[in-house]
Design a protein around this motif. Structure first.
Motif, PDB file in Angstrom:
ATOM      1  N   THR A   1       0.816  -1.220   0.000  1.00 41.07           N
ATOM      2  CA  THR A   1       0.000   0.000   0.000  1.00 41.07           C
ATOM      3  C   THR A   1       0.847   1.266   0.000  1.00 41.07           C
ATOM      4  O   THR A   1       0.406   2.294  -0.491  1.00 41.07           O
ATOM      5  CB  THR A   1      -0.941   0.024   1.223  1.00 41.07           C
ATOM      6  OG1 THR A   1      -0.165  -0.114   2.420  1.00 41.07           O
ATOM      7  CG2 THR A   1      -1.963  -1.097   1.139  1.00 41.07           C
ATOM      8  N   TRP A   2       2.045   1.209   0.527  1.00 40.50           N
ATOM      9  CA  TRP A   2       2.915   2.382   0.610  1.00 40.50           C
ATOM     10  C   TRP A   2       3.769   2.593  -0.644  1.00 40.50           C
ATOM     11  O   TRP A   2       4.491   3.574  -0.754  1.00 40.50           O
ATOM     12  CB  TRP A   2       3.845   2.261   1.823  1.00 40.50           C
ATOM     13  CG  TRP A   2       4.551   0.934   1.892  1.00 40.50           C
ATOM     14  CD1 TRP A   2       4.193  -0.146   2.640  1.00 40.50           C
ATOM     15  CD2 TRP A   2       5.715   0.530   1.165  1.00 40.50           C
ATOM     16  NE1 TRP A   2       5.053  -1.202   2.423  1.00 40.50           N
ATOM     17  CE2 TRP A   2       6.010  -0.808   1.522  1.00 40.50           C
ATOM     18  CE3 TRP A   2       6.553   1.163   0.247  1.00 40.50           C
ATOM     19  CZ2 TRP A   2       7.081  -1.511   1.002  1.00 40.50           C
ATOM     20  CZ3 TRP A   2       7.627   0.455  -0.266  1.00 40.50           C
ATOM     21  CH2 TRP A   2       7.884  -0.858   0.105  1.00 40.50           C
TER      22      TRP A   2
ATOM     23  N   ALA B   1      -6.545  -0.646   4.605  1.00 43.21           N
ATOM     24  CA  ALA B   1      -5.661   0.159   3.747  1.00 43.21           C
ATOM     25  C   ALA B   1      -5.584  -0.434   2.346  1.00 43.21           C
ATOM     26  O   ALA B   1      -5.522   0.296   1.352  1.00 43.21           O
ATOM     27  CB  ALA B   1      -4.269   0.252   4.367  1.00 43.21           C
ATOM     28  N   MET B   2      -5.600  -1.758   2.255  1.00 43.86           N
ATOM     29  CA  MET B   2      -5.569  -2.417   0.948  1.00 43.86           C
ATOM     30  C   MET B   2      -6.853  -2.108   0.178  1.00 43.86           C
ATOM     31  O   MET B   2      -6.807  -1.801  -1.010  1.00 43.86           O
ATOM     32  CB  MET B   2      -5.404  -3.935   1.124  1.00 43.86           C
ATOM     33  CG  MET B   2      -4.055  -4.354   1.670  1.00 43.86           C
ATOM     34  SD  MET B   2      -3.985  -6.107   2.143  1.00 43.86           S
ATOM     35  CE  MET B   2      -4.415  -6.929   0.626  1.00 43.86           C
TER      36      MET B   2
ATOM     37  N   GLU C   1      -9.207   3.631  -4.504  1.00 43.79           N
ATOM     38  CA  GLU C   1      -8.625   4.855  -5.068  1.00 43.79           C
ATOM     39  C   GLU C   1      -8.042   4.618  -6.457  1.00 43.79           C
ATOM     40  O   GLU C   1      -8.056   5.509  -7.300  1.00 43.79           O
ATOM     41  CB  GLU C   1      -7.544   5.409  -4.135  1.00 43.79           C
ATOM     42  CG  GLU C   1      -8.101   6.000  -2.855  1.00 43.79           C
ATOM     43  CD  GLU C   1      -7.020   6.407  -1.873  1.00 43.79           C
ATOM     44  OE1 GLU C   1      -5.813   6.088  -2.089  1.00 43.79           O
ATOM     45  OE2 GLU C   1      -7.377   7.042  -0.861  1.00 43.79           O
ATOM     46  N   ALA C   2      -7.524   3.412  -6.692  1.00 49.55           N
ATOM     47  CA  ALA C   2      -6.923   3.084  -7.993  1.00 49.55           C
ATOM     48  C   ALA C   2      -7.975   2.578  -8.990  1.00 49.55           C
ATOM     49  O   ALA C   2      -7.653   2.348 -10.148  1.00 49.55           O
ATOM     50  CB  ALA C   2      -5.824   2.041  -7.810  1.00 49.55           C
TER      51      ALA C   2
ATOM     52  N   ARG D   1       1.076   1.797  -7.014  1.00 51.35           N
ATOM     53  CA  ARG D   1      -0.152   2.567  -7.236  1.00 51.35           C
ATOM     54  C   ARG D   1      -0.309   2.888  -8.726  1.00 51.35           C
ATOM     55  O   ARG D   1      -1.409   2.824  -9.274  1.00 51.35           O
ATOM     56  CB  ARG D   1      -0.123   3.855  -6.418  1.00 51.35           C
ATOM     57  CG  ARG D   1      -1.407   4.645  -6.502  1.00 51.35           C
ATOM     58  CD  ARG D   1      -1.476   5.758  -5.471  1.00 51.35           C
ATOM     59  NE  ARG D   1      -1.386   5.290  -4.113  1.00 51.35           N
ATOM     60  CZ  ARG D   1      -2.409   4.832  -3.390  1.00 51.35           C
ATOM     61  NH1 ARG D   1      -3.600   4.766  -3.929  1.00 51.35           N
ATOM     62  NH2 ARG D   1      -2.242   4.448  -2.156  1.00 51.35           N
TER      63      ARG D   1
ATOM     64  N   LYS E   1      -8.798   0.474   0.571  1.00 56.83           N
ATOM     65  CA  LYS E   1      -8.760   1.893   0.198  1.00 56.83           C
ATOM     66  C   LYS E   1      -7.855   2.093  -1.024  1.00 56.83           C
ATOM     67  O   LYS E   1      -8.204   2.818  -1.955  1.00 56.83           O
ATOM     68  CB  LYS E   1      -8.258   2.731   1.381  1.00 56.83           C
ATOM     69  CG  LYS E   1      -8.207   4.210   1.091  1.00 56.83           C
ATOM     70  CD  LYS E   1      -7.697   4.999   2.280  1.00 56.83           C
ATOM     71  CE  LYS E   1      -7.604   6.464   1.908  1.00 56.83           C
ATOM     72  NZ  LYS E   1      -6.925   7.242   2.930  1.00 56.83           N
ATOM     73  N   PHE E   2      -6.702   1.441  -1.025  1.00 50.57           N
ATOM     74  CA  PHE E   2      -5.753   1.510  -2.141  1.00 50.57           C
ATOM     75  C   PHE E   2      -6.446   1.078  -3.439  1.00 50.57           C
ATOM     76  O   PHE E   2      -6.372   1.769  -4.456  1.00 50.57           O
ATOM     77  CB  PHE E   2      -4.565   0.595  -1.830  1.00 50.57           C
ATOM     78  CG  PHE E   2      -3.494   0.541  -2.881  1.00 50.57           C
ATOM     79  CD1 PHE E   2      -2.311   1.233  -2.726  1.00 50.57           C
ATOM     80  CD2 PHE E   2      -3.644  -0.237  -4.035  1.00 50.57           C
ATOM     81  CE1 PHE E   2      -1.301   1.156  -3.685  1.00 50.57           C
ATOM     82  CE2 PHE E   2      -2.661  -0.319  -4.993  1.00 50.57           C
ATOM     83  CZ  PHE E   2      -1.475   0.376  -4.814  1.00 50.57           C
TER      84      PHE E   2
ATOM     85  N   ASN F   1       0.338  -4.837   5.541  1.00 52.61           N
ATOM     86  CA  ASN F   1      -0.644  -4.088   4.765  1.00 52.61           C
ATOM     87  C   ASN F   1      -2.013  -4.384   5.368  1.00 52.61           C
ATOM     88  O   ASN F   1      -2.612  -5.410   5.051  1.00 52.61           O
ATOM     89  CB  ASN F   1      -0.624  -4.516   3.294  1.00 52.61           C
ATOM     90  CG  ASN F   1       0.664  -4.152   2.603  1.00 52.61           C
ATOM     91  OD1 ASN F   1       0.862  -3.025   2.212  1.00 52.61           O
ATOM     92  ND2 ASN F   1       1.563  -5.130   2.461  1.00 52.61           N
TER      93      ASN F   1
END
Length: 187
Positions: free
Chosen positions: A78-79, A116-117, A123-124, A84, A119-120, A112
């Motif tokens: 995720t970071w 958060a995964m 968003e993508a 991304r 959300k990632f 991860n």
């Protein structure tokens, strides 16, 4: 040039070229263009350890569960900024070719958190990929993942035939030519 390569590929397939009887790496080597030139192809397929990872439904799986189809395993986090950028292209590749003969399997390596995964992926705009995890990086270590993102191309027997370190345009024509060479010859 790309249209010429595609024409040559389809002509070879029509004339009976069979990727499954040849070394896949040899078949793909001359087809690599653009970002796909970063795909390191092995002279012989490499057996991979069958280390379990966590599936998005909370169960476990191994890469052996995908035998019978070509698999592009993508390790990400995720970071990871390049992850991304790359993830929507992997999602589109799965949307186009995913099925009986090919699958993109995404595995988040390291810590991860599931929220958060999710959300990632949201968003993508990812809709076609699994939210698998390797929280203790056991599979990543066993597969020699030294940086993210890293994509491993596996044959129908679950052996590694190539790997690409870093991000790539997996939804571009250059990637499509490679995937079509694999799955097109199998049909």
């Amino acid at each position: 040039m790309r249209k010429f390569v595609s024409l040559v590929l389809y002509t070879a397939l029509m004339l009976g070229a069979n990727v499954s009887q040849a070394n896949e790496a040899d078949t793909l080597r001359d087809l690599r263009q653009g970002d796909m030139k970063k795909l390191i192809l092995h002279s012989a397929p490499k057996e991979k350890p069958q280390v379990a990872f966590q599936t998005e439904d909370g169960g476990t799986a191994t890469l052996a569960d995908y035998r019978g189809k070509y698999v592009l395993v993508n390790f990400w986090a995720t970071w990871c900024a390049p992850c991304r950028a790359e993830m929507p292209m992997l999602d589109a590749l799965q949307g186009t070719y995913g099925g009986e003969d090919f699958e993109v399997v995404t595995i988040a390596a390291g810590r991860n958190p599931v929220p958060a995964m999710k959300k990632f992926f949201a968003e993508a705009g990812v809709e076609n990929l699994p939210l698998h995890r390797d929280p203790k990086q056991q599979l990543a270590r066993a597969m020699g993942v030294i940086g993210l993102p890293l994509s491993v191309l596996m044959d129908r027997e679950g052996r590694e035939i190539g790997r690409l370190i870093g991000d790539a345009d997996w939804n571009g024509e250059d990637a499509h030519v490679l995937i079509e060479a694999l799955i097109g010859a199998a049909n």
